[in-house]
Design a protein around this motif. Sequence first.
Motif: not given
Length: 439
Positions: A268, A270, A286-287, A289, A308, A310, A324, A327
């Motif tokens: 993950v 951001t 913004e996340l 992945f 989110s 981290i 995290m 959201v």
Amino acid sequence: MADGKYWNEKIETMPKEDIKKLQLQKLKLQVKHCYENSSFYRKKFDSVGLKPADIKSLDDLQKIPFTVKSDLRDNYPFGMVAAKSDEIVEIHASSGTTGNPIIGAYTQSDMDMWQELMARSIYTTGGRRQDVIHIAYGYGLFTGGLGFHYGAQKVGAKIVPASGGMTQRQIKLMKDLDVSILACTPSFAVYLAETMAQEGVIPQKDLKLRLGMFGAEPWSDKIRERIEKEMGIQAFDIYGLTELCGPGVSIECPEHKGLHVWEDHFIVETIDPDTGEVLSPGEEGELVFTALSKTGLPMLRYRTRDISTINTEKCACGRTHAKMARVTGRSDDMLIIRGVNVFPSQIEFAVMCFSELATQYLIVLDRPGALDTFVVKVELSEQAAKNPATDKNALKNDIQKRIHIVTGISADVEIVKPGELPRTEGKAKRVLDLRKGKM
Ligand code: DLL
């Protein structure tokens, strides 16, 4: 079969350095898999002159271009798939959108990973084989119902596959079947609690309910407090998306200080949603992945649009996987109304079918009680306004039906006079969301 605090202690409490080693090992294999089996990823890599062998450290991840939602739509249905057609064993889709849906095409090993992560997630919240789990997420293309179903099966719990609707009946079943875990959207949980109160059902006395797993839409501490108090349960946030597997990407642990991202299967990051710059832990963004184990429809640096933060600090629960924060919203325009994803473009599509209407429309969302209200204001065309034969009631009904067909949920349509809706210079403002701060 697990019988302690963890579903898989070795993995869940793995030292961070070992998680990183595992991630790098899997990342190298995954990049190679994508390059060799997906023309989409090969083109993407070639466009920046990147070869799988260039990925030598976790920092090299940043050399890989982002994957975005429009990539999935543009390559619908199987353009990004990296497996043979007969290796795909199940397909899901996220709710919403006209045009091409976003689909998840899973191989058997993807399904096994999803089931494992859902079992791990249920177990993390305290769910055990002695539990009776009431799954009131929708079954079908949406990953909520079946995702929980598969996970609960692996845990060995008793499953009540309630799906959505028939609220009173659901409450009766929860009572009669000694349901101990509730899985549904947070807004449906509030609605259930309200209906219970109206029906004279006292959860603390009449039900065996002890915990709930809520997700698929943003929800606040206020909603959590309400659910916990009114139902007498402990609430857990669960996150996921169709593109990665469905629910089970991350889960809140009993410390309730964030959701552990299962880092043995996902990296993950951001990023700043405007510039794409990678942010540090603790910075909101913004996340993004990277799925390390998916073979069917691999996702490298997938931009979720979800906002989110981290947190890589040690968690008191003993799990070492990064957390995290819940959201808080999305960086794009998708609306989540009563747990269903709705795009303003869908409303536009629905209302523009009616020649009696002008082109202006406004979506007004509010949350005066437990459930979202969803009003669509539309303007009569000058011509229709002048025409004595225009039947506004019939028109209103037809538009409501149309919106329901397109979005799957009901809206209240208000027909206003020509010129009544606000006009703006530049981009039109189509959404008035009054729900903020009311969750
Ligand atoms: O909503 C998967 C899911 C089902 C998660 C059941 C949790 C429980 P999609 O339909 O693809 O998948 O929608 C994914 O929903 O990008 C977020 O914007 C939002 N979302 C999911 N979980 C949460 C959450 C499922 N816990 C999109 N909090 C995601 C806030 C969430 N938003």
